[in-house]
Design an enzyme around this catalytic site. Structure first.
Site, mmCIF file in Angstrom:
data_model
loop_
_atom_site.group_PDB
_atom_site.id
_atom_site.type_symbol
_atom_site.label_atom_id
_atom_site.label_comp_id
_atom_site.label_asym_id
_atom_site.label_seq_id
_atom_site.Cartn_x
_atom_site.Cartn_y
_atom_site.Cartn_z
ATOM 1 N N GLY A 48 -17.508 -10.033 11.014
ATOM 2 C CA GLY A 48 -17.176 -8.696 11.484
ATOM 3 C C GLY A 48 -16.343 -8.780 12.744
ATOM 4 O O GLY A 48 -16.452 -9.750 13.502
ATOM 5 N N GLN A 53 -12.142 -6.296 20.295
ATOM 6 C CA GLN A 53 -12.268 -7.752 20.445
ATOM 7 C C GLN A 53 -10.909 -8.449 20.400
ATOM 8 O O GLN A 53 -10.796 -9.610 20.789
ATOM 9 C CB GLN A 53 -13.189 -8.336 19.370
ATOM 10 C CG GLN A 53 -14.650 -7.907 19.548
ATOM 11 C CD GLN A 53 -15.536 -8.500 18.466
ATOM 12 O OE1 GLN A 53 -15.651 -7.951 17.389
ATOM 13 N NE2 GLN A 53 -16.147 -9.645 18.734
ATOM 14 N N CYS A 115 -21.727 -13.528 17.868
ATOM 15 C CA CYS A 115 -20.563 -12.668 18.088
ATOM 16 C C CYS A 115 -19.372 -13.537 18.449
ATOM 17 O O CYS A 115 -19.508 -14.461 19.254
ATOM 18 C CB CYS A 115 -20.868 -11.703 19.229
ATOM 19 S SG CYS A 115 -19.497 -10.599 19.612
ATOM 20 N N LEU A 116 -18.209 -13.233 17.881
ATOM 21 C CA LEU A 116 -17.023 -14.035 18.175
ATOM 22 C C LEU A 116 -16.617 -13.915 19.644
ATOM 23 O O LEU A 116 -15.921 -14.786 20.161
ATOM 24 C CB LEU A 116 -15.857 -13.609 17.270
ATOM 25 C CG LEU A 116 -16.074 -13.880 15.767
ATOM 26 C CD1 LEU A 116 -14.914 -13.333 14.957
ATOM 27 C CD2 LEU A 116 -16.259 -15.375 15.512
ATOM 28 N N HIS A 157 -23.838 -3.645 14.898
ATOM 29 C CA HIS A 157 -23.347 -4.589 15.908
ATOM 30 C C HIS A 157 -21.892 -4.265 16.266
ATOM 31 O O HIS A 157 -21.532 -4.180 17.442
ATOM 32 C CB HIS A 157 -23.483 -6.023 15.360
ATOM 33 C CG HIS A 157 -22.834 -7.092 16.183
ATOM 34 N ND1 HIS A 157 -23.531 -8.135 16.737
ATOM 35 C CD2 HIS A 157 -21.530 -7.293 16.542
ATOM 36 C CE1 HIS A 157 -22.689 -8.920 17.411
ATOM 37 N NE2 HIS A 157 -21.464 -8.429 17.292
ATOM 38 N N GLU A 158 -21.063 -4.059 15.230
ATOM 39 C CA GLU A 158 -19.640 -3.768 15.483
ATOM 40 C C GLU A 158 -19.471 -2.415 16.160
ATOM 41 O O GLU A 158 -18.605 -2.244 17.029
ATOM 42 C CB GLU A 158 -18.836 -3.820 14.182
ATOM 43 C CG GLU A 158 -18.863 -5.142 13.430
ATOM 44 C CD GLU A 158 -18.541 -6.353 14.287
ATOM 45 O OE1 GLU A 158 -17.774 -6.219 15.255
ATOM 46 O OE2 GLU A 158 -19.090 -7.425 14.011
ATOM 47 N N HIS A 161 -19.668 -2.475 19.829
ATOM 48 C CA HIS A 161 -18.429 -2.889 20.508
ATOM 49 C C HIS A 161 -17.579 -1.668 20.880
ATOM 50 O O HIS A 161 -16.885 -1.671 21.898
ATOM 51 C CB HIS A 161 -17.588 -3.802 19.614
ATOM 52 C CG HIS A 161 -18.051 -5.229 19.583
ATOM 53 N ND1 HIS A 161 -18.048 -6.041 20.696
ATOM 54 C CD2 HIS A 161 -18.529 -6.003 18.579
ATOM 55 C CE1 HIS A 161 -18.499 -7.246 20.365
ATOM 56 N NE2 HIS A 161 -18.795 -7.247 19.077
HETATM 57 ZN ZN ZN Z 1 -19.571 -8.906 18.091
#
Ligand code: ZN
Length: 190
Positions: A48, A53, A115-116, A157-158, A161
């Site tokens: 995701g 991000q 998370c990236l 989660h996304e 962000h």
């Molecule tokens: Zn994330």
């Protein structure tokens, strides 16, 4: 398409509250952004990614859980002279624009999230187990869908962000500090 740079903690841009995509913004620029986000996510690899991000403060998410494909031959993999096979996966790209959660469930599920933007760190986070999401697609068309399992968790989660919230913000202060310390050590070692 292009791979874009993924922002990592403690980049202050990750704390931005993202803006909705307006009616006149469902255009080629948005399509390019989404295509680049998928390419960036698959390359990382991750399941995701939110637009912020990659530094774009718009309410745009891409998700692909890349489930196992029982119809495909297992993939043979080579790491450092050691070979192993794993099940093939298939692509299931999902795009959520201006997502809104309508009715989060009271039941909670716990997933070990990563998370990236917080590389190499994983921690258990509790979230509503199911939710209904209203969102728009790339053509601006509105949809409503009930989500469960990993997809429900990943979407929430996304969506965090989009509010400038990271999964580590759900942890206790002590656990968050330990996670950030570990990340700092990993970076120094790299
Ligand atoms: Zn994330």
């Amino acid at each position: 398409m292009a791979i874009r740079e993924i922002l990592e903690v403690p980049d202050p841009r990750l704390k931005t509250v993202s803006e909705p995509v307006e009616d006149n913004e469902f255009d080629d620029e948005l399509r390019t952004l989404v295509a680049d986000m998928f390419e960036t996510m698959y390359d990382a690899p991750g399941i995701g990614l939110a637009a912020i991000q990659v530094g774009v403060p718009k309410r745009v998410l891409v998700i692909d859980l890349q489930p196992e494909d029982p119809d495909a031959e297992p993939v043979e993999c080579d790491h450092d002279g050691h070979t192993h096979t794993h099940p093939a996966t298939k692509k299931e790209p999902r795009i959520f624009i201006n997502p809104v959660i309508l009715d989060p469930a009271e039941d909670v599920s716990t997933y070990n999230e990563g998370c990236l933007s917080v590389p190499e760190i994983y921690a258990d986070v509790d979230r509503p187990a199911t939710c209904t999401v209203r969102y728009r697609d790339l053509d601006g068309k509105e949809h409503e869908e009930q989500l469960e399992g990993l997809l429900a968790t990943c979407l929430q989660h996304e969506m965090d962000h989009l509010e400038g919230i990271l999964f580590i913000d759900h942890l206790s202060r002590l656990k968050r500090q330990m996670a950030l310390k570990k990340l700092k050590k990993l970076r120094q070692a790299a």
